[in-house]
Write an enzyme that holds these catalytic residues in place. Structure first.
Site, short mmCIF file in Angstrom:
data_model
loop_
_atom_site.label_atom_id
_atom_site.label_comp_id
_atom_site.label_asym_id
_atom_site.label_seq_id
_atom_site.Cartn_x
_atom_site.Cartn_y
_atom_site.Cartn_z
N ASP A 147 7.96 -4.62 2.15
CA ASP A 147 7.58 -5.86 1.57
C ASP A 147 7.36 -6.71 2.17
O ASP A 147 8.40 -7.19 3.39
CB ASP A 147 8.07 -5.97 -0.24
CG ASP A 147 7.70 -7.09 -0.34
OD1 ASP A 147 6.25 -7.43 -0.05
OD2 ASP A 147 8.24 -7.29 -1.58
N HIS B 8 0.18 -8.28 7.52
CA HIS B 8 -0.59 -6.85 7.24
C HIS B 8 -0.55 -5.80 8.20
O HIS B 8 -0.30 -5.16 8.44
CB HIS B 8 -1.64 -7.21 6.12
CG HIS B 8 -1.12 -7.47 4.85
ND1 HIS B 8 -0.62 -6.59 3.86
CD2 HIS B 8 -2.16 -8.21 3.63
CE1 HIS B 8 -0.20 -7.96 2.65
NE2 HIS B 8 -1.44 -8.19 3.08
N LEU C 12 8.59 15.41 12.18
CA LEU C 12 8.88 14.79 10.90
C LEU C 12 7.89 13.88 9.77
O LEU C 12 6.47 14.51 10.32
CB LEU C 12 9.27 13.07 10.79
CG LEU C 12 9.70 11.94 10.44
CD1 LEU C 12 10.42 11.68 10.21
CD2 LEU C 12 8.64 10.53 11.45
C1 IPE Z 1 5.50 -3.63 -3.78
O1 IPE Z 1 5.27 -4.65 -3.17
C2 IPE Z 1 4.14 -2.74 -3.33
C3 IPE Z 1 4.57 -2.09 -2.19
C4 IPE Z 1 5.20 -2.44 -1.28
C5 IPE Z 1 3.06 -1.08 -1.72
P1 IPE Z 1 5.03 -5.83 -4.29
O2 IPE Z 1 4.73 -7.35 -2.95
O3 IPE Z 1 3.06 -5.39 -4.49
O4 IPE Z 1 5.97 -5.78 -6.00
P2 IPE Z 1 5.71 -7.14 -6.72
O5 IPE Z 1 4.63 -7.32 -6.97
O6 IPE Z 1 6.60 -7.84 -5.56
O7 IPE Z 1 6.80 -5.67 -7.85
C1 IPE Z 2 3.42 -5.97 0.69
O1 IPE Z 2 3.25 -7.21 1.27
C2 IPE Z 2 2.62 -4.96 1.65
C3 IPE Z 2 1.67 -4.90 0.19
C4 IPE Z 2 1.92 -5.00 -1.42
C5 IPE Z 2 0.53 -3.78 0.41
P1 IPE Z 2 2.76 -8.28 0.39
O2 IPE Z 2 1.36 -8.21 0.91
O3 IPE Z 2 4.01 -8.34 -1.11
O4 IPE Z 2 3.90 -9.34 0.95
P2 IPE Z 2 4.65 -10.63 -0.12
O5 IPE Z 2 5.99 -10.41 -0.81
O6 IPE Z 2 3.59 -11.54 -0.29
O7 IPE Z 2 5.61 -11.37 1.20
MG MG Z 3 5.37 -8.30 -1.90
#
Ligand code: IPE
Ligand code: IPE
Ligand code: MG
Length: 231
Positions: free
Chosen positions: A11, A28, A121
């Site tokens: 995240d 990303h 792995l």
């Molecule tokens: C969790 O991250 C999902 C992934 C890392 C794939 P999100 O950014 O989607 O989670 P929330 O919405 O903050 O809970």
């Molecule tokens: C996690 O990073 C990646 C996915 C959920 C695919 P985010 O896109 O949720 O990044 P933030 O939380 O908005 O910074």
């Molecule tokens: Mg996120």
């Protein structure tokens, strides 16, 4: 102790990019480099299995352009079979693949098939994964097979993770302190580590920090810590 299985909630990609006044997509893109780096680090430190939460069943709520971009990233990752074959990693996927675009689903199957003889792995990618969906489809499959009651073992064997060990540790980057529907049953006794480091910044130092933190934890599984038996 080194954990055998580490699961990552990757995240913070969007915030990483926003802090640089760049589009979220850039975060990303950089996040995929972190994933490859973490695969190499996990192999280097003797971890057996590493799971990455790449797309949740809730992530369909994002703008279509971001979803499209993420699937572009998955397609690129899936086209790099040869690189992962060379790393001797065994790749597999958990989640409801049936809702994915057909070419992505086919590529997941192909990647699993073409790396299944590898002995290094285990790399598990959670794609369109959500614990509630996993449990619901497991229960429905058990009901369809005619069962009217089930054991813990049968539930365990009906999950996407049936042939994997449970994670010893779940690591969430990006500062949020929640599991967001990730491996809820499998992490019943996992150690949880939350770090403010944003996923694209998660480097070797941060990885070693996780290993150090894990080795400082005492796992008791409801029992007592060694040496406390006289209590
Ligand atoms: C969790 O991250 C999902 C992934 C890392 C794939 P999100 O950014 O989607 O989670 P929330 O919405 O903050 O809970
Ligand atoms: C996690 O990073 C990646 C996915 C959920 C695919 P985010 O896109 O949720 O990044 P933030 O939380 O908005 O910074
Ligand atoms: Mg996120």
């Amino acid at each position: 102790m080194t954990p055998s299985h580490i699961a990552f909630i990757m995240d913070g990609n969007g915030r990483w990019a926003e802090r640089r006044h760049m589009p979220r997509k850039y975060g990303h893109k950089m996040g995929t480099q972190t994933l490859e780096n973490v695969v190499d680090l996990a192999a280097k430190f003797g971890i057996k299995t590493v799971t990455f939460y790449a797309f949740s069943t809730e992530n369909w709520a994002r703008p279509q352009s971001e979803i499209d971009y993420l699937f572009g990233i998955f397609r690129k990752f899936l086209s790099e079979i040869d690189r992962y074959k060379q790393k001797n990693v065994k790749l597999r996927f958990i989640g409801n693949l049936s809702r994915l675009p057909e070419d992505v689903r086919d590529a997941c199957v192909e990647m699993t098939e073409r790396t299944k003889e590898n002995t290094g792995l285990n790399v598990v990618i959670a794609l369109n994964y959500g614990s509630w969906e996993e449990v619901t489809s497991a229960v429905n499959r058990l009901l369809q097979s005619g069962k009217t009651s089930v054991s813990e073992e049968e539930i365990k064997n009906a999950l996407y993770t049936h042939d994997l060990t449970f994670p010893d540790v779940v690591v969430r980057t990006g500062g949020e302190v929640r599991l967001s529907n990730f491996l809820l049953l499998q992490s019943a006794y996992a150690e949880l580590i939350f770090t403010d480091t944003l996923w694209p910044d998660f480097d070797e130092k941060a990885f070693v920090g996780v290993l150090d933190e894990y080795s400082s934890r005492v796992r008791k599984y409801g029992g007592l810590k060694k040496g406390d038996a006289k209590a």
